[in-house]
Design a protein around this motif. Structure first.
Motif, short mmCIF file in Angstrom:
data_model
loop_
_atom_site.label_atom_id
_atom_site.label_comp_id
_atom_site.label_asym_id
_atom_site.label_seq_id
_atom_site.Cartn_x
_atom_site.Cartn_y
_atom_site.Cartn_z
N ASN A 26 10.46 -2.32 42.05
CA ASN A 26 10.61 -1.21 41.10
C ASN A 26 11.83 -0.35 41.41
OD1 ASN A 26 8.32 -1.85 39.57
ND2 ASN A 26 6.97 -0.78 40.99
N ARG A 47 8.82 6.49 32.89
CA ARG A 47 9.14 5.29 33.68
C ARG A 47 10.49 5.42 34.36
NH1 ARG A 47 7.20 2.83 28.95
NH2 ARG A 47 9.32 2.21 28.37
N HIS A 63 11.35 5.18 38.32
CA HIS A 63 12.37 4.28 38.85
C HIS A 63 13.39 5.04 39.68
CE1 HIS A 63 10.44 1.27 36.60
NE2 HIS A 63 11.07 1.40 35.44
N LEU A 72 3.79 2.54 39.21
CA LEU A 72 5.21 2.59 39.58
C LEU A 72 5.47 3.37 40.86
CD1 LEU A 72 6.85 3.13 36.05
CD2 LEU A 72 6.66 1.00 37.35
#
Length: 824
Positions: free
Chosen positions: A429, A505, A509, A610
């Protein structure tokens, strides 16, 4: 027996008159015993008298025996002295004869050796005049051995004369040898077939002479060989940086061409090795002069080409002649930086790494044991690495500037091409730009480690720091931004940030990529400190870069929390629009609670997948610490609450608490559930306690408030009465009673059964009494400030420095919302 005992004994023996008849037998018995004892005493006295007399006789006998023994010893000693005098008299003449024989033998031997020495010196003189080197070498060794026998006779005129004659012969041999070696390299060796054999015999004579003669011969030969080199490459045509490679081609061709001819030198002389050392020293001097005298900065390509050929030449010499520094290929070690491997691969890598270190340690230990060898011997301590290339160090600034420019251009390119998204199920990730950046850095490090391990490598390390800081800035700027407001202006953190699912997201990241850069930059610094010269190892540090990425992580998580919080704005507004004062029954949980649940159900599973457990725990803690105080403050934004409305809100509060407690299982990260549950319970218990105060009867509302909120304020208590719907007149009497007792009074029986109270929310400013106006004020400023304070409370990372500075500034003010906020 004493007197009383005797009387008792007599009375016992003769208790009655009738028993007196036995007195006479008893008296006879006693007299008999007395006579026996007297006889025993007399016998003992007589025996003792006889023993004393015998002891005196034995003592007299022993004394006589000792006197006889002493006399015999004296007699033996006297005879021994007489025998010794007789032996010395007999041997006196024999010693004289023995000394005479020894002196005659020594004289004969010395005369014989002297004769041999005189003859050998004369023969050596003849051989020297005829240049018979092979025979002269053997003769010279024999003469040297004979001379050693006459070291004790150095002051004898004849010996002095012979030694002087021998020294003159050595000088003649030395001059002949130098004269003959001067013809080597002039082309005569091809014309005269016996010249090489003749010079080989010369080497035998040189070995027989002093070691200084051999050093002088080798030095003269090397200087003569390099004379043409200096003449060729000092000219204007070849004295250029782009002709550096031709220098090394010249010496390699020279060694290859003359390899057969130079076999005349004994292998122990190491002539090619000594020649290369002198060549490197002369080349370094010339190249350094070229670099210093250049009017303009050299082209980077030309500079690197010259340095590359120099380093390769040094490696060839190192491989050919050996050295004390083991060859260590750092390419594989550099490739390990930032790699993602499973545990078995890590174990294998670690094992190989320490096997290499152990082997290198053994080699260095062997080199230390041979450290006292002569540096003229290959492998005995001389290191060819850097002997020429080190002169390039002060002139490699254009190279580091080019590397920095290239890395910055690549950084701009990969950031522009970054999709800011990662395929679902990816192993790490991490953004592609992060891994690509470190790939470029590793390539740059490998290139530089081949060329330099000193100042240039350290300068390149500083370039890496600047490039990584630039990347951290780009990640920071990629984070979503919000509107402006009091908190945004004062702290740099926007109070409201609208984020989409894609933005969430991207933020995750960025967090993972920043963590990867934080970890990998530390590995990079560790690897550089292993490669670089020990003089620079202590100043190789990536802590500032790691702080930059830590700040990005902190800001990203705060942004994520603020983004989720912003999604709650609609539901929080819906909560204030519910007609709580007109509700007459309690039903299921309200619609705004379902809305919050929907928001969390859509975001939390993605975030949990994540984010790593550590950062997800941080996110949950900040979310709970923000949402709890906000929900508490939102209750005050509502208007009047009926009893059914308060019960419905208490039901909603418990439902909110349940929703928050289920977040770890929703994200499939249950390792943080225990500590997080305690945190949520603590934050939400304040809202539950507030609603319990509102639900309490009017006559006990003050006592309940004191028990649940020991640090509560009269203004907050007044607002609670307004929520209960009390009239102004009723409020005033209760307030007067509350103020008389003071807010600090508590009832243990009530507080023991309820959750531990926590600090109350900020009080309303003085002069605001209307409930609608107060609710509007809280909605516009206190709500945002409460959320920001909850996010900043307890933070100690770099990203919260500005907020902490605001906190310190607020302490100096006497009033205002920020002052009341942080007093709470």
């Amino acid at each position: 027996m004493d007197k009383s005992s005797a009387l008792e004994y007599i009375n016992q023996m003769f208790p009655t008159e009738a028993s007196l008849s036995g007195v006479e037998p008893l008296m006879q018995k006693i007299h008999g015993e007395i006579r026996r004892v007297d006889a025993s005493i007399l016998s003992a006295v007589r025996q003792q008298s006889n023993s004393g007399t015998k002891a005196k006789e034995d003592l007299a006998d022993a004394t006589r025996a000792v006197e006889e023994l002493s006399y015999k010893i004296q007699e033996i000693k006297s005879k021994a002295e007489q025998s010794e005098a007789m032996v010395q008299e007999i041997c006196r003449d024999i010693k004289k004869l023995d000394f005479a024989k020894k002196n005659i033998t020594t004289t004969i031997t010395a005369l014989h050796r002297l004769t041999m020495l005189v003859s050998a010196v004369e023969q050596l003189q003849v051989m020297a005049s005829k240049r018979q080197y092979k025979e002269a070498a053997a003769q010279l060794e024999a003469v040297s051995q004979l001379c050693n026998h006459f070291e004790a006779y150095r002051d004898v005129p004849k010996i002095t004369e012979l030694r002087q004659k021998l020294n003159n012969i050595k000088q003649i041999l030395k001059s002949h040898v130098f004269s003959d070696f001067s013809s080597l390299g002039t082309g005569k060796e091809t014309e005269e077939t016996n010249l090489l054999q003749h010079l080989s015999d010369c080497c035998l004579v040189v070995d027989a002479l002093e070691s200084s003669v051999r050093e002088e011969v080798v030095n003269n030969f090397c200087s003569r060989e390099l004379t043409s080199y200096e003449q060729i490459f000092e000219g204007a045509e070849l004295a250029r940086l782009d002709k550096t490679e031709r220098r090394y081609a010249w010496i390699k061709r020279r060694i290859r061409t003359n390899e057969e001819i130079w076999k005349i030198f004994p292998a122990s002389w190491h002539v090619p090795y000594r020649l290369c050392i002198q060549f490197c020293k002369k080349t370094r001097k010339q190249v350094e002069s070229i670099l210093v005298n250049m009017k303009e900065k050299p082209e980077v390509a030309t500079l690197l080409q010259a340095l590359q050929s120099t380093v390769e030449f040094e490696k060839e010499l190192e491989n050919k002649f050996g050295g004390d520094v083991p060859n260590r290929d750092v390419g594989d070690d550099i490739e390990e930086i930032g790699t993602w491997e499973n545990s078995s691969q890590n174990v294998s890598k670690i094992r190989k790494k320490y096997e290499k270190k152990f082997a290198a340690g053994q080699e260095s230990g062997e080199n230390e044991t041979t450290g006292n060898k002569d540096l003229s011997v290959p492998g005995a301590g001389f290191n060819f690495r850097g002997i020429i290339s080190s002169c390039f160090e002060p002139h490699l600034t254009p190279y580091t500037e080019l590397e920095e420019k290239t890395l910055m251009e690549h950084l701009e390119k990969v950031v522009q091409e970054e999709t800011w998204d990662i395929e679902y199920g990816s192993q790490n990730n991490v953004l592609h730009s992060s891994t690509q950046l470190f790939t470029d850095i590793k390539k740059s490090l490998k290139r530089c480690s081949v060329l330099s391990k000193n100042q240039t490598l350290f300068n390149l390390f500083k370039v890496f720091q600047r490039v990584l800081k630039a990347y951290a800035t780009k990640l920071f700027l990629k984070l979503p931004k919000g509107g402006t407001g009091i908190v945004a202006a004062a702290t740099g953190m926007d109070g409201q940030i609208k984020v989409s699912d894609k933005d969430e997201r991207v933020i995750c990241h960025i967090v993972n990529s920043s963590e990867y850069c934080h970890k990998t930059s530390g590995e990079l610094a560790e690897k550089v400190s292993e490669i670089i010269d020990p003089h620079y190892a202590d100043v190789v540090d990536m802590s500032e870069v790691q702080d930059e990425f830590s700040a990005v992580i902190t800001r990203s998580l705060v942004t994520l929390v603020l983004g989720i919080e912003t999604k709650f704005d609609t539901e929080m507004a819906a909560m204030t629009r519910v007609p709580w004062g007109t509700l007459d029954s309690v039903g299921d949980q309200s619609g705004y609670v379902n809305g919050i649940n929907t928001i969390l159900s859509g975001s939390i599973p993605v975030l949990g997948n994540l984010l790593t457990p550590v950062y997800f725990q941080f996110f949950l803690d900040k979310l709970a610490s923000s949402l709890g105080p906000r929900f508490y403050a939102n209750i005050f934004r509502c208007k009047q609450l009926s009893e059914a409305g308060a019960q419905q809100m208490l039901l909603d509060t418990q439902a909110m608490k349940t929703i928050l407690l289920e977040i770890p299982s929703l994200a499939r990260q249950t390792s943080t559930a225990a500590s997080y549950s305690k945190f949520v319970s603590r934050e939400m218990s304040r809202a539950e306690a507030l609603l319990k105060v509102i639900l309490s009867p009017i006559d006990s509302v003050a006592d309940t408030y004191r028990a649940l909120f020991p640090e509560g304020t009269p203004m907050e208590f007044q607002r609670i009465m307004e929520l209960k719907g009390l009239k102004k007149a009723d409020q005033q009497s209760i307030l007067d009673d509350f103020n008389k007792l003071g807010p600090g009074f508590t009832q243990p029986s009530v507080s023991a059964a309820l959750p531990q109270p926590v600090p109350a929310p900020p009080a309303l400013p003085l002069g605001i009494t209307n409930s609608a106006t107060a609710a509007g004020f809280i909605a516009n400023s206190e709500d945002v400030l409460t959320r920001a304070a909850a996010l900043g409370r307890g933070a100690a990372t770099t990203g919260f420095k500005k907020f902490i500075a605001l906190t310190e500034a607020a302490k100096d003010r006497k009033d205002g919302p920020l002052r009341r906020l942080f007093n709470a």
